[in-house]
Scaffold this active site. Sequence first.
Site, PDB file in Angstrom:
ATOM      1  N   SER A  71       0.677  -1.329  -0.224  1.00  0.00           N
ATOM      2  CA  SER A  71       0.052  -0.335  -0.144  1.00  0.00           C
ATOM      3  C   SER A  71       0.823   1.651  -0.210  1.00  0.00           C
ATOM      4  O   SER A  71       1.805   0.973   0.316  1.00  0.00           O
ATOM      5  CB  SER A  71      -1.199   0.196   0.991  1.00  0.00           C
ATOM      6  OG  SER A  71      -1.672   1.484   1.346  1.00  0.00           O
ATOM      7  N   TYR A  77      -2.771  -0.348  10.706  1.00  0.00           N
ATOM      8  CA  TYR A  77      -2.622  -0.798   9.361  1.00  0.00           C
ATOM      9  C   TYR A  77      -1.102  -0.385   8.062  1.00  0.00           C
ATOM     10  O   TYR A  77      -0.189  -1.046   8.266  1.00  0.00           O
ATOM     11  CB  TYR A  77      -3.690  -0.055   8.058  1.00  0.00           C
ATOM     12  CG  TYR A  77      -3.853  -0.690   6.701  1.00  0.00           C
ATOM     13  CD1 TYR A  77      -4.168  -1.627   6.255  1.00  0.00           C
ATOM     14  CD2 TYR A  77      -3.321  -0.200   5.601  1.00  0.00           C
ATOM     15  CE1 TYR A  77      -4.109  -2.120   4.931  1.00  0.00           C
ATOM     16  CE2 TYR A  77      -3.397  -0.042   4.800  1.00  0.00           C
ATOM     17  CZ  TYR A  77      -3.547  -1.690   3.796  1.00  0.00           C
ATOM     18  OH  TYR A  77      -4.210  -1.763   2.771  1.00  0.00           O
TER      19      TYR A  77
END
Length: 334
Positions: free
Chosen positions: A139, A152
Amino acid sequence: MSDRVVVVTGASAGIGRATAIAFGRRGDKVALLARGTKGLAGAAEEVRAAGGTPLVVPVDVADAEAVEAAADRIEAELGPIDVWCNVAFSTVFAKFEDVSAEEYARVTQVSYLGFVHGTMAALKRMKPRDRGVIVQAESALGRRGIPLQSVYCGAKHAIKGFTESLVTELEHDGSGVKVTMVYIPGVNTPQFQWVLNKLPKRPQPVAPIYAPELIGDCMVHAAEHPDRRAWWVGIPTVYTILGNTVWPQFMDWYLARKGIAGQQTDVPASADPEVNLWQPADGPDGADFGAEGVFGRKQWHRDPQIWASRHHGAVAAALGSAAAVAGLALRKRR
């Protein structure tokens, strides 16, 4: 067409499901790993309809022994694993101080150690054969942390670190196994309907929002071109990574002012239907959420950056030609 054996974790929904379907369109044998029974069944149907051969393997990637057993079953039923895509994750939307130690541990076990367990299982089988590809669904937040997603972002930063270490070890050994990372922007997946949310409003992806099918195609492309150590997908991924490299203090300032409101919709948090941190949202009494979330009207289905990333030679040639023409025109004016 192909008859590769491909493993996709997190295949019951979102990017994992879109990735599995994209491999199915190639005619691959696709092992679908996830916890959710409804989602796995739906994904299997879609992979089969796309032209692939699905194998449903229910598993919690946080359990290393279960992942290893899943790999044994896949090779026994489908054959040697050619590609392993780590995608599965869970998270908590909250300020750091509002996330409990137990929640942090669980997200880390799934979203970080799940990638470690998958990579271990894949490498154990690929390295003796001196071939195979491991694709990590990374990501942009693995290169730049943002508010409300500390757990995250931490997992994604950790994935980058262990993957880079592994790449150097494989190069030292002269191994034919390839590992690549795909840095992904905000995507319209069902996670925003089912993750643990402690915000006053329901969360949303950081805009612009991309269609999961587009990201699935990028995962397949990365598996087919694994010599590149990392793929940046989408314009926001590029400016996030480069912006944080060049001027991290500005990114701190900007995200402190825009990052919290920008990740919340106008829908009250009480409307959230599921929490999948401890159990799958699509369990026996749940629904099949599919690949797409609820932001379909806002999602992008294409991005010129993705084309440019895949065609560096053509872009360089075009820029060189443009520079030559500009130089010639300038000389004529003189």
